[in-house]
Scaffold this active site. Structure first.
Site, PDB file in Angstrom:
ATOM      1  N   HIS A 237      -5.648  -3.761   7.842  1.00  0.00           N
ATOM      2  CA  HIS A 237      -4.413  -3.154   7.329  1.00  0.00           C
ATOM      3  C   HIS A 237      -4.192  -3.428   5.849  1.00  0.00           C
ATOM      4  CE1 HIS A 237      -3.211  -2.042  11.399  1.00  0.00           C
ATOM      5  NE2 HIS A 237      -3.465  -3.276  11.779  1.00  0.00           N
ATOM      6  N   ARG A 294       8.012  -3.568  -5.971  1.00  0.00           N
ATOM      7  CA  ARG A 294       7.275  -4.286  -7.015  1.00  0.00           C
ATOM      8  C   ARG A 294       6.188  -3.380  -7.564  1.00  0.00           C
ATOM      9  NH1 ARG A 294       2.672  -4.837  -4.139  1.00  0.00           N
ATOM     10  NH2 ARG A 294       2.833  -5.315  -1.918  1.00  0.00           N
TER      11      ARG A 294
END
Length: 499
Positions: A237, A294
């Protein structure tokens, strides 16, 4: 507006260097923080000032927000750039920075907290009618209730941690018989990883593409998107290869996903650089996944196709400046690829292969960019993410970007450890990738460790070289005990202990 004159980068490695380089171009002084393990790191040498903030482990150094803020006060720092990872999505740290009278180069603590919870994020964006994967809108704790909901949604389903990411606290469940066991495992893992065992359930989309949209928002209410990045080549992932633009998005779908991403940012009054992630199924239906509050690891590919410096934009937004462009001013120019060069062995389930960079020579030439934080002779620390570098190529189209990446991989010389460079070459020469017909199951479907073994001709050449080396070794005098000990340190202890 407040001018930033001195900036502390609360991070390490390539991202710390990348931020500092833009700051230097803007005439801003930089401060590095480092752990005892990073005392000789490149970002420490590059900064105008550097301060050791603790021991080698992250929780002894890079996660010590209180110590980092104290450094800022002592050195008259104006702002903190968190990079990615570590404290970058920590709402408590962002709030502490603001309360200390410093500028946090990122979104508000409230936006970080809201988007840090997948359930809260879903609720916040619901009023904008953004497509979402069918599932629960609240945390589930009762196993029997959760089991009934799962049956109603229809198996296979996905149990996911509300907090965090990176595949932790995530379980695919294919039948009701194993549901209870898998839910308990997901809750336990989420509690261990994030301190929050909240989980929710959604329909499992078996073979999606992972496509994300870069957004920028200023303090004056202007929000734009900078197009998409394709991030479907993943292991555990986590992304390994990214590109921009995606090979499958039509202009109409790109506009639609872009508008949705902007609306997600509006839902939390977003300021700064952020990324809205989507899953896209085989019929090009897309679903909101989450928002990363971010700068992303893969931001260079967006910079390449837009000509924008995202760190410069972040700093200017933090200073209170208005975005210098509108949505209609932005266009896609060319194609970019990024390969994350990890100290991992793809032939052994991508296990870390920490050790010394005996040889380290970067590729060069037109259309090649390397963001890294290492040089030849340095050790890859065991304490942090094993990424060595981000290898980025840019061409007039996808074909040229792939050609440049293949040339750059061949030119990149790294010995002493195993890396993901051979895997990158495998992917970029595979028909599924070249055709654009791939998804997040690429590794599962197409990759085997045997694919990286030398072909018969290559094997014969390898044996010949080894025999020649043995003959030469016999002609050399025996090395001293000290030299032998030095050579031994080059071997990775991780490799010796692996099965």
């Amino acid at each position: 507006m407040k001018k930033i004159n001195k900036l502390l980068v609360a991070n390490r490695g390539e991202i710390a260097l990348r931020v500092m380089r833009t700051a230097k171009e803007m005439g801003i002084k930089t401060v590095a923080v480092y752990s005892e393990a990073d005392r000789n790191a490149l970002h420490v040498r590059f900064a105008d000032e550097a301060v050791c903030v603790g021991g080698p482990k992250s929780n002894e150094s890079y996660l010590r927000g209180d110590v980092i803020i104290d450094v800022c006060k002592k050195l008259n720092v104006d702002a903190i750039h968190p990079g990615y990872g570590f404290l970058s999505e920590n709402a408590g740290f962002a709030k502490a920075v603001e309360e200390a009278g410093l500028i946090f180069i990122g979104p508000s603590p409230e936006a970080i907290e809201l988007m840090g919870s997948k359930l809260a994020a879903k609720a916040a964006v619901a009023k904008y009618n953004i497509p979402m994967v069918p599932g629960t809108e609240y945390a589930i704790t009762d196993v029997e209730e959760a089991k009934l909901i799962a049956q109603k949604i229809g198996f296979p389903i996905l149990i996911k941690a509300s907090a965090g990411g990176g595949g932790k606290g995530m379980r695919v469940v294919n039948s009701v018989e194993v549901f209870e066991e898998q839910m308990q495992l997901a809750v336990s893992e989420a509690t261990s990883a994030f301190g929050d065992g909240s989980v929710f359930i959604e329909k499992y989309i078996g073979s999606p593409r992972h496509i994300e949209i870069q957004v920028l928002g200023d303090t004056h209410g202007n929000i734009v998107h900078l197009f998409e990045r394709e991030c479907s080549i993943q292991r555990r992932h986590q992304k390994v290869i990214e590109e921009a633009p995606s090979a499958v998005l039509t202009p109409a779908l790109r506009d639609e996903m872009g508008r949705c991403a902007v609306n997600v940012a509006k839902a939390c009054d977003y300021v700064g650089a952020g990324t809205v992630e989507f899953l896209v199924d085989e019929n090009l239906n897309f679903y909101f996944l989450e928002m990363n509050t971010r700068l992303q690891v893969e931001h260079p590919v967006t910079e390449q196709i837009t000509g924008l410096d995202l760190v410069r934009e972040q700093i200017q937004i933090a200073e209170g400046k208005v975005l210098g462009f509108r949505q209609e001013d932005l266009t896609i120019n060319g194609h970019a690829l990024e390969l994350r060069v990890y100290a991992e062995d793809p032939a052994n389930n991508f296990l870390p292969d920490i050790g010394r960079l005996v040889t380290y020579k970067r590729p060069q030439g037109l259309g090649v960019r390397v963001d890294d934080g290492f040089e030849q002779g340095m050790d890859i620390p065991i304490y942090y993410d094993p990424m060595i570098a981000k290898l980025v190529t840019f061409g007039k189209d996808r074909k040229e970007a792939i050609e440049k990446m293949l040339r750059a991989i061949d030119e990149y010389q790294i010995t002493g450890i195993e890396t993901t460079l051979p895997f990158g070459k495998f992917v970029l020469t595979h028909e599924a990738f070249v055709s654009g017909n791939f998804d997040t199951k690429f590794i599962e479907r197409y990759f085997s460790p045997d694919d990286l073994k030398p072909k018969p001709t290559e094997e014969a050449e390898t044996i010949a070289v080894a025999l020649a080396a043995m003959l030469m070794q016999k002609q050399k005098p025996a090395i001293s005990d000290n030299a032998a000990a030095t050579t031994a340190t080059i071997t990775s202890n991780w490799r010796k202990n692996r099965t």
